[in-house]
Design an enzyme around this catalytic site. Structure first.
Site, PDB file in Angstrom:
ATOM      1  CB  SER A   1      -8.190 -46.372  11.628  1.00 59.06           C
ATOM      2  OG  SER A   1      -7.366 -45.234  10.966  1.00 59.06           O
TER       3      SER A   1
ATOM      4  CG  ASP B   1     -13.943 -54.195  -1.074  1.00 59.12           C
ATOM      5  OD1 ASP B   1     -14.965 -54.861  -0.573  1.00 59.12           O
ATOM      6  OD2 ASP B   1     -13.706 -52.863  -0.984  1.00 59.12           O
TER       7      ASP B   1
ATOM      8  CE  LYS C   1      -9.984 -42.291  12.755  1.00 59.27           C
ATOM      9  NZ  LYS C   1      -9.273 -42.198  11.413  1.00 59.27           N
TER      10      LYS C   1
END
Length: 553
Positions: A295, A306, A320
């Site tokens: 999460s 990223d 998740k």
């Protein structure tokens, strides 16, 4: 009858929901209305005509929970009298005695009193068996949730607990504890070593997490020899989405997109960007994850990956990518409902399990690696969606065999540490080889061979091979003799197996013993020098050229 009623009600409501999803809007609403009318009629008939009086709360709560379980495990119903867990997750605090409890056989025991909590100050220890609370006996059928409700209450109120402590002479005792607000400290340890590598162990994302991280980071930045930071998110199951964005804002420029959420209505897509000036935009950063990182942990990790801002090390994370929102219900009840999916800066969704598709047995389907899609980081590195975050540097830890697993799962190390602490006022020198050899010998003597169970893999495999040879017609006197010889050679010996695993067993029992004497921060600091993932991260941070090569190949 009550179970049958719950199942029927669940089936009716679930059928209505599924039909809604598969029908045009108008027809969908009409079908849903008819199904709800049928459900209400059944409830009224049972209330009026069923032979016995029905427990409305128990039946309807069970029906609601069964319905939500069929959707996903994150959509949950919280009745007005059972919202402590929800408050603990969001606010980082609850009111009670501050102790983790555990169901063990017929008993509920203290597993770990929290630091600076009323239970810790009252002298409760791991292993203490709870016998009664305010005079009410703890029965064998009571679960952790039942006992937890009795222990929690308004701050300032008293609770009397009767307990039994194993491994001491006067084992029965009672304590009266004044309940208090228990604040969940999101940081297990924050410190900097002699090589200039700082460390923050973040265990959850609650309302205090971002502030605590920023405070620790501010102190580190005052150190002239600071060379890098390790942010440890291993076994951090997540928490507040906003907290994740705030933590990430320490390391990237203001206005940087961290994620975006999308629900059923595509027009309501929401973009989350950092809103504060970063405290350490250029500080070399490593993030540690494992399969317990989920999460909000994956939001921070995924954004740092990223954006090519940090080197990610460890094991693949949980996966998740769903967002939950709380909705008020009548009677002060609350529904925590999955309202969308989140996408990290590269555009990928890291959700591993597709709850909208299930196999023949009704289990949700995991997205196979072969069906994942390639995305690219800001610098052009390939990353994939589905299945969590794959670290830049995989550090695979030794696989735990069944013996080591059972030593922990069956609480042998836990019990041994309790006995040790009950008979030793001071912690042993866990770094001393001679001392640990003596502790290990004591542990071997502590184990009862009649009760110690573990899978003997060699014997199991040999038995399977013997049966296969018989089934396929290869068993004759010569082959049987060879099997018997092999069985004798591979016969398990408990002392041999314990000695073979001595190094890992020592590590396990040392950690358990340390827990009885040290604070959480002291425990974490003690084990870091032997933590393979941390040491690999430190090695990379101390070699800037290598870190740059990983992030911008």
């Amino acid at each position: 009858m009550k179970r049958t009623f719950s199942i029927i009600a669940t089936a009716l409501v679930l059928a209505a929901v599924l039909q809604m999803a598969a029908s045009p809007a108008a027809a969908r609403k009409d079908k849903f209305a008819r199904k709800l009318n049928t459900f209400n009629t059944i409830v009224k008939e049972l209330q009026t005509n069923y032979v016995d009086t029905l427990d409305a709360d128990k039946i309807m709560n069970g029906t609601i929970e069964a319905l939500l379980y069929q959707i996903d495990p994150y959509t949950e119903y919280y009745p007005s009298d059972n919202q402590d867990e929800l408050r603990s997750i969001s606010e980082g605090q609850y009111a009670g005695i501050g102790s983790v409890i555990l169901k063990r056989g017929d008993n509920v025991i203290i597993h770990k009193p929290n630091e600076d909590s009323p239970s810790k100050k009252a002298g409760l220890r791991p292993g203490d068996i709870i016998l009664a609370i305010d005079g009410d006996s703890i029965t064998t059928d009571m679960q952790v949730g039942d006992v937890s409700k009795k222990l929690r209450g308004q701050p300032g109120t008293e609770v009397r607990i009767d307990l039994r402590r194993p491994y001491v002479a006067d084992s029965l005792f009672s304590v009266t504890i004044v309940r208090d607000n228990i604040k969940v400290n999101p940081i297990s340890y924050a410190g900097i070593d002699d090589d200039g590598i700082a460390y923050i162990g973040l265990t959850t994302f609650n309302e205090a997490s971002a502030r605590r991280v920023r405070d620790a980071l501010g102190l580190f930045l005052k150190e002239p020899g600071l060379k890098g930071l390790v942010l440890d998110l291993r076994d951090n199951g997540g928490g507040l989405l906003e907290s994740a964005v705030a933590v990430a804002s320490n390391f990237v420029p203001k206005g940087t997109e961290i994620l975006r959420t999308r629900g059923r209505d595509a027009a309501k897509e929401k973009v989350y960007k950092t809103t504060s000036k970063p405290l350490a935009p250029d500080l070399p950063l490593a993030v540690l994850i494992n399969e317990g990182s989920a999460s909000s942990s994956e939001i921070v990790t995924g954004a740092m990956q990223d954006l090519d801002r940090a080197v990610i090390l460890g094991e693949r994370s949980f996966g998740k990518g769903l967002v939950q929102t709380t909705r008020p219900l009548p009677g002060n009840d609350i529904l925590k409902i999955t309202t969308g999916r989140y996408y990290i800066p590269s555009g990928r969704l890291i959700q591993a399990i597709d709850y909208s598709h299930r196999d023949d047995s009704g289990r949700p389907v995991r997205v196979p690696d072969s069906l994942t899609t390639v995305f690219h980081t800001k610098a052009g590195r390939e990353v994939r969606d589905g299945g969590g975050i794959t670290p830049d540097i995989k550090v695979e830890l030794p696989e735990m065999n069944r013996m080591l697993y059972n030593i922990q799962a069956d609480l042998w190390a836990f019990d041994f540490a309790n006995k040790y602490a009950a008979t030793h006022k001071e912690m042993p020198n866990l770094a001393d080889t001679t001392v640990m050899n003596k502790v290990f010998d004591d542990f071997k003597a502590f184990i009862d061979p009649a009760r110690f169970k573990y899978d003997r893999q060699c014997e199991t495999a040999l038995d399977y091979l013997r049966k296969s040879a018989e089934a396929e017609g290869y068993m004759n006197d010569s082959v049987k003799a060879q099997f018997d010889l092999m069985a004798g050679l591979l016969k398990h010996n408990l002392n041999h197996d314990l000695d073979f695993n001595a190094d890992e067993i020592k590590r396990i029992i040392a950690a358990e013993i340390a827990m009885r004497y040290l604070s959480d921060a002291e425990q974490t600091k003690r084990i870091l020098p032997d933590d393979e993932v941390y040491l690999k991260a430190k090695e990379i941070l101390l070699d800037p050229a290598r870190a740059r090569k990983i992030l911008r190949p």
